[in-house]
Design a protein around this motif. Structure first.
Motif, mmCIF file in Angstrom:
data_model
loop_
_atom_site.group_PDB
_atom_site.id
_atom_site.type_symbol
_atom_site.label_atom_id
_atom_site.label_comp_id
_atom_site.label_asym_id
_atom_site.label_seq_id
_atom_site.Cartn_x
_atom_site.Cartn_y
_atom_site.Cartn_z
ATOM 1 N N CYS A 253 1.952 -48.294 70.673
ATOM 2 C CA CYS A 253 2.369 -48.114 71.737
ATOM 3 C C CYS A 253 2.111 -49.349 72.622
ATOM 4 O O CYS A 253 1.264 -48.830 73.610
ATOM 5 C CB CYS A 253 1.796 -45.971 72.804
ATOM 6 N N THR A 254 2.845 -49.824 73.316
ATOM 7 C CA THR A 254 2.398 -50.999 74.349
ATOM 8 C C THR A 254 2.861 -50.057 76.154
ATOM 9 O O THR A 254 1.743 -51.298 76.662
ATOM 10 C CB THR A 254 3.487 -51.807 74.586
ATOM 11 N N ALA A 255 3.246 -49.195 76.076
ATOM 12 C CA ALA A 255 3.466 -48.950 76.868
ATOM 13 C C ALA A 255 4.284 -47.052 77.143
ATOM 14 O O ALA A 255 4.766 -46.579 75.900
ATOM 15 C CB ALA A 255 4.088 -49.652 78.068
ATOM 16 N N ALA A 256 4.125 -46.425 78.341
ATOM 17 C CA ALA A 256 4.533 -45.073 77.927
ATOM 18 C C ALA A 256 6.115 -45.081 77.455
ATOM 19 O O ALA A 256 6.672 -46.168 78.548
ATOM 20 C CB ALA A 256 4.609 -44.238 79.167
ATOM 21 N N GLY A 257 6.967 -44.688 77.053
ATOM 22 C CA GLY A 257 8.306 -44.454 76.778
ATOM 23 C C GLY A 257 8.554 -44.894 75.831
ATOM 24 O O GLY A 257 9.744 -45.026 75.224
ATOM 25 N N ASP A 258 8.189 -45.672 75.218
ATOM 26 C CA ASP A 258 7.944 -46.152 73.499
ATOM 27 C C ASP A 258 8.081 -45.407 72.439
ATOM 28 O O ASP A 258 7.048 -44.479 72.673
ATOM 29 C CB ASP A 258 6.530 -47.370 73.433
ATOM 30 N N PHE A 259 9.266 -45.541 72.114
ATOM 31 C CA PHE A 259 9.122 -44.308 70.933
ATOM 32 C C PHE A 259 7.678 -45.105 70.049
ATOM 33 O O PHE A 259 7.452 -46.768 69.230
ATOM 34 C CB PHE A 259 10.161 -45.279 69.796
ATOM 35 N N HIS A 260 7.303 -44.011 68.779
ATOM 36 C CA HIS A 260 5.709 -44.530 68.584
ATOM 37 C C HIS A 260 6.529 -45.532 67.468
ATOM 38 O O HIS A 260 6.620 -45.308 66.335
ATOM 39 C CB HIS A 260 5.450 -43.196 68.396
ATOM 40 N N GLY A 261 5.443 -46.967 67.517
ATOM 41 C CA GLY A 261 5.274 -47.505 66.383
ATOM 42 C C GLY A 261 6.603 -48.622 67.118
ATOM 43 O O GLY A 261 6.446 -50.061 65.770
ATOM 44 N N ALA A 262 7.365 -48.588 68.447
ATOM 45 C CA ALA A 262 8.235 -49.298 68.386
ATOM 46 C C ALA A 262 7.589 -51.188 68.587
ATOM 47 O O ALA A 262 7.053 -51.007 69.791
ATOM 48 C CB ALA A 262 9.270 -49.194 68.851
ATOM 49 N N ALA A 263 8.279 -51.874 67.723
ATOM 50 C CA ALA A 263 8.149 -53.164 68.340
ATOM 51 C C ALA A 263 8.469 -54.359 68.347
ATOM 52 O O ALA A 263 7.917 -55.288 68.368
ATOM 53 C CB ALA A 263 6.947 -54.282 66.437
ATOM 54 N N SER A 264 9.571 -54.178 68.347
ATOM 55 C CA SER A 264 10.256 -54.189 69.685
ATOM 56 C C SER A 264 11.709 -53.836 70.429
ATOM 57 O O SER A 264 11.711 -52.883 70.076
ATOM 58 C CB SER A 264 11.005 -55.191 68.545
ATOM 59 N N PRO A 265 12.007 -54.037 71.530
ATOM 60 C CA PRO A 265 12.770 -53.752 72.253
ATOM 61 C C PRO A 265 14.310 -52.885 71.041
ATOM 62 O O PRO A 265 15.051 -52.472 71.612
ATOM 63 C CB PRO A 265 13.889 -55.168 73.076
ATOM 64 N N TRP A 266 14.721 -53.976 70.241
ATOM 65 C CA TRP A 266 15.725 -53.297 69.728
ATOM 66 C C TRP A 266 15.472 -52.470 68.633
ATOM 67 O O TRP A 266 16.760 -51.462 68.569
ATOM 68 C CB TRP A 266 16.292 -54.804 68.793
ATOM 69 N N VAL A 267 14.016 -52.124 68.160
ATOM 70 C CA VAL A 267 13.820 -51.105 67.175
ATOM 71 C C VAL A 267 13.973 -49.856 68.699
ATOM 72 O O VAL A 267 14.890 -48.628 68.440
ATOM 73 C CB VAL A 267 12.582 -50.686 67.309
ATOM 74 N N GLN A 268 13.282 -50.143 70.036
ATOM 75 C CA GLN A 268 13.900 -49.202 71.112
ATOM 76 C C GLN A 268 15.328 -48.502 71.430
ATOM 77 O O GLN A 268 16.079 -47.359 71.244
ATOM 78 C CB GLN A 268 13.244 -49.622 72.228
#
Length: 960
Positions: free
Chosen positions: A339-354
């Protein structure tokens, strides 16, 4: 003169008639793009002289520009003159590309087309106070004349000069003329001054260079070949691997599945891939073990795979992929870097995954968590683009085209984030390279296929057609001979990632809209469609309503002027449904007995039969009606239509007789008209006389299986024309005809939109969907799934009055032209095999009802089995029959009928039988032909009328 319309002095109907005429005249424009990109290079101005070529001058003074001049050394029409001189045009939703609503040139304001969308949306026909008026000065003339024809029908003479001025005119064209003289822009004996775009509103011409084109004509690319290449890369036929590590590449395999679904042409391979992904869901979704949290990338991709292929994302591979996303949104930074920050989908490593996670939830009709959407505000850079990494506030931000494109798709329909999406889309538009490509990162040496393809998807979704066209053109050039796509200009080896994204871009879809069930074609029953289907009884009643069918005999183009082509379309529809033989007989008798409209015109005035202006498409259409209804085409309407067709076959190329090539029919300027003539000849047993027309039609087929709209071919690919050509060649003897049909139907199926519709000039078009159904039903067992989806689409476009909307977008309300095609097309019976023999049926009595009198018992299935529906309301009649099949159709109520009423529209834009201001269906060039004739009927005499009608046939469209 309203652009691509004609003035009518008939009974002095004034400006309202002019507007209605203009709307109808342009309405039958073909299913080409509304915006025309121009040609690859404008003809040098020096090639036009006082005796050769033609000059066109466009006055941009309304927007602070000057007069821009261009040359076409070999003009055929006013429309071609514009395009070959370096100008770009855009039509209206209502009227199609033949009604010029916007004009642009690369020498003025970077090619921006005017008026802009903010000034004129180009949905309905513009008002007569503000539009592009069209003016002609023939060789030697010193004054301008208001054009009697539209650009698609005007044939420039050598040494002629034409002008376009924005503003208003009166009914007679006595005001609004160009402020500059013809001589000031006319070519001289030698090289004349080059066009310019002066910065002042003056109409003077200053020496400069010839107008720069806006880019090459858009290459279509070949998504079918790309899908075949991609399927060929599958290891063991069911998954992708990666040279960088051992074992399956499950993310790549998922993206391959979505790409194959977008293409819709590799169902056996796609089914294997889906089975493999379902069997390996846990390995992908839970890489850290069954008790660990799911991986966001896997959840998003697998959910999209399910949603794109008719699966259930809540039960794919035994897992609820939607819950895997919604239940695992980070509350704060941490969790070992997951989790890089609140709101990330767990394990989302890039904005395109988000972004993919958001899209997957939206497609499942689940509102994405607010924090997941808000996260994009921190990912947005100052220029509007989205970062390439999961940054937090204060981090360095560099826009990434792929992440930005996916964010646009995710946010554009998320409530409260429209401005974030717009800012991102604006950044994409501003960062496009001159060649149409996108750099993968700042400072890259050149464009990247994957980035360009992803951005092209976002550009289409946000309506930025010029950028999308440029990107697609660049992408098409990256396709190799093996069908795959290289990663960039310098790479010739095909790459899976580049190919996957190129397929989506070239099929005009994106992760938000891919929908193709590869199991539908193998599981759908060959009989009646179990889902929604149009109510053909109500549709037929709409067509026969006395308010539309004048005296029970014909439809009007405008008051007192019969639209004979549309009338025959209505007869085809009634023959296909068998719903009202009494009404059908009245129409056929009226035409056969040379009945006259209120202006004393007969069907023979429309076809021009017996004159030097006889049109093969029109004659073929009339002959086909005779054959369908059991009449003798050799003695119909007072003429031998089959002999007239044989006479209309061109022996050589001759522009003066509308002959584009040997085998073309005279004045048959569309694939539609060519197909109609062929079907009429072959149904009459004229195999030998039809051989040359058949060969010519085959020669027009593109390598991808499609056909263009126009003759001579313009390079476009058109759903309606491809369906018509397939129906014609299905009658032709020989294996090569059957092979051409197979290729055509594969291309057609690949063009189906996610909602089941098909693209046409009006957008997601009712007309195009209906024709596609007729085409695909030639091979019903292979295309049962797409046919069912298209029927469902048509059902959704049917209104409570029984009529159909023109398209999903634009003004809602029933339209006669769209309804004729939708009613007949929904039966699936090809025009080449349709038969409703009135000669063997008693003359029915009583008024039409909403219940079909009978239904086609020769239901065009490959087994010839009937598709019974409905019950007769009159004495039993011989049912309509066909040699090849139709999907089952229902005469009952349509579930969920939207019931849209006709809406009031723009004054002056009403066309009889349509909702005010509603878009017109693209079913033929009969309408502009009639309009061109109408403008000259009183003063010019029959020969001039027919000449006008023939030239009108060059409008982009079909001679329906």
């Amino acid at each position: 003169m309203r652009v691509n319309s004609t003035r009518t002095r008939h009974r002095a109907r004034g400006l309202t008639s002019l507007l209605a005429t203009g709307a109808v005249a342009a309405a039958a424009g073909g299913t080409v793009l509304l915006g025309h990109p121009g040609t690859a290079a404008a003809d040098p101005i020096e090639e036009c002289t006082a005796t050769t070529g033609a000059i066109v001058a466009v006055d941009f003074g309304h927007w602070g520009g000057g007069v821009v001049r261009g040359c076409d050394a070999h003009p055929t029409t006013g429309m071609n003159l514009l395009h070959n001189a370096g100008f770009t045009t855009t039509g209206t939703e209502h009227d199609g590309p033949a009604f010029i609503c916007r004009l642009g040139n690369g020498t003025f304001n970077s090619g921006t087309q005017y008026p802009t969308a903010a000034e004129e949306p180009c949905v309905n026909t513009p008002q007569a106070t503000a539009y592009w008026s069209y003016w002609i000065a023939e060789p030697g003339r010193q004054t301008w004349s208001y054009s009697q024809f539209g650009a698609a029908t005007q044939k420039p003479k050598p040494g002629e000069v034409e002008a376009w001025v924005y503003g208003g005119t009166d009914i007679g064209g006595t005001s609004g003329a160009p402020s500059f003289t013809p001589d000031s822009v006319r070519a001289e004996n030698g090289a004349g001054p080059s066009p310019s775009a002066s910065a002042s509103p003056s109409a003077s011409i200053s020496p400069s260079t010839s107008p720069s084109p806006t880019g090459p004509s858009p290459a279509a690319g070949d998504p079918v070949a790309a899908a075949a290449w991609l399927a060929g890369r599958l290891v063991d036929g069911d998954h992708m691997e990666n040279w960088a590590f051992e074992g399956p590449d499950l993310p790549r395999t998922s993206l391959t599945a979505i790409a194959l679904a977008a293409a819709g042409t590799e169902d056996p391979a796609l089914r294997k891939v889906l089975a493999y992904l379902a069997a390996h869901t846990d390995a992908f979704l839970l890489p850290d073990g069954p008790s660990a949290k799911p991986d966001a990338r896997a959840a998003a991709l697998l959910a999209l795979v399910a949603e794109s292929t008719g699966g259930n994302p809540r039960a794919f591979g035994g897992r609820d992929l939607i819950a895997a996303l919604t239940d695992h949104v980070c509350a704060s930074a941490g969790e070992n870097g997951k989790c890089t920050a609140a709101g990330d989908f767990h394990g989302a490593a890039s904005p395109w995954v988000q972004a993919l996670g958001v899209i997957a939830l939206q497609r499942a009709e689940v509102a994405p968590p607010a924090s997941a959407l808000t996260r994009f505000t921190a990912l947005q850079c100052a220029d509007g683009g989205i970062a390439g990494a999961m940054i937090v506030a204060g981090d360095y931000c560099e826009s990434d085209p792929s992440g930005t494109a996916l964010a646009v798709l995710a946010l554009r329909k998320a409530g409260g984030f429209e401005q974030t999406a717009k800012k991102a889309a604006d950044q994409l538009a501003a960062s496009q390279q001159a060649d149409g490509s996108y750099l993968p990162y700042t400072g890259a040496a050149g464009g990247d296929t994957g980035s360009t393809a992803r951005v092209a998807q976002a550009l289409k979704a946000t309506g930025r057609s010029a950028g999308q066209t440029a990107a697609r053109t660049w992408l098409a050039a990256r396709q190799g001979q093996d069908g795959g796509f290289g990663t960039d200009e310098s790479t010739t080896e095909s790459d899976p990632d580049a190919t996957e994204q190129a397929i989506l871009a070239l099929t005009g879809t994106d992760p938000t809209g891919v929908r193709h069930d590869p199991n539908a074609a193998t599981t759908a029953p060959p009989g009646p469609h179990p889902g929604k289907t149009p109510d053909l009884g109500k549709g037929s009643a709409y067509l026969t309503d006395p308010a539309r069918l004048i005296d029970g005999h014909y439809y009007e183009a405008f008051p007192a002027f019969a639209d004979f082509g549309l009338t025959i379309d209505g007869a085809y529809a009634l023959a296909a449904t068998g719903a009202d033989d009494a009404a059908l007989r009245r129409i056929v008798d009226f035409l056969d007995q040379q009945g006259k409209d209120a202006g004393d015109r007969t069907v023979n005035d429309w076809t021009g039969i017996g004159t030097e202006y006889a049109g093969g498409g029109s004659i073929g259409k009339e002959a086909l009606l005779a054959e369908i209804t059991g009449r003798d085409p050799r003695a119909f309407g007072g003429h031998d239509l089959i002999a007239a067709l044989a006479t209309a076959v061109c022996a050589q190329t001759n522009p003066d007789t509308g002959c584009a090539a040997p085998g073309n029919y005279t004045y048959a300027t569309s694939v539609f008209s060519q197909a109609l003539g062929i079907m009429a000849q072959l149904r009459a047993g004229e195999t030998r006389p039809a051989a040359a027309p058949v060969a010519y039609l085959k020669s027009l087929q593109h390598a991808d299986g499609s056909w263009p709209s126009l003759i001579p071919a313009t390079g476009d690919s058109d759903v309606d024309s491809t369906a018509m050509a397939a129906m014609a060649l299905a009658l032709a003897p020989g294996d090569d005809g059957a092979q051409a049909v197979d290729k055509a139907l594969g291309w057609l199926a690949g063009k189906q939109e996610a909602d089941g519709g098909f693209p046409g000039a009006a957008g997601d078009s009712t007309n195009s969907a209906a024709l596609a159904i007729q085409g695909m039903t030639l091979r019903q067992s292979a295309y049962a799934g797409p046919i069912a989806k298209a029927l469902d689409f048509l059902a959704g476009q049917q209104n409570s009055d029984g009529g159909f909307n023109v398209a999903t977008s634009g003004q809602r309300g029933s339209d006669v032209r769209a309804s004729t095609q939708a009613v007949g097309g929904a039966t699936g019976i090809s025009f080449g095999t349709l038969r409703r023999d009135l000669g063997s049926t008693p003359t029915p009595t009583g008024s039409p009802t909403a219940t079909p009198s009978s239904t086609p018992t020769g239901s065009p299935t490959e087994t010839g089995s009937p598709a019974p529906t409905g019950s007769p309301t009159t004495a039993p009649t011989a049912p309509a029959t066909a040699d090849t099949g139709t999907p089952g159709v229902s005469g009952g109520p349509v579930p969920g009928d939207p019931g849209y009423p006709a809406q009031p529209g723009v004054p002056g834009n009403r066309v009889p039988g349509t909702a005010d201001g509603g878009s017109l269906a693209r079913t033929g060039t009969d309408t502009p032909a009639l309009m061109a004739a109408a403008g000259l009927l009183v003063g010019a005499g029959a020969a001039a009328v027919l000449a006008a009608r023939r030239r009108a046939a060059s409008a982009p469209g079909r001679h329906r």
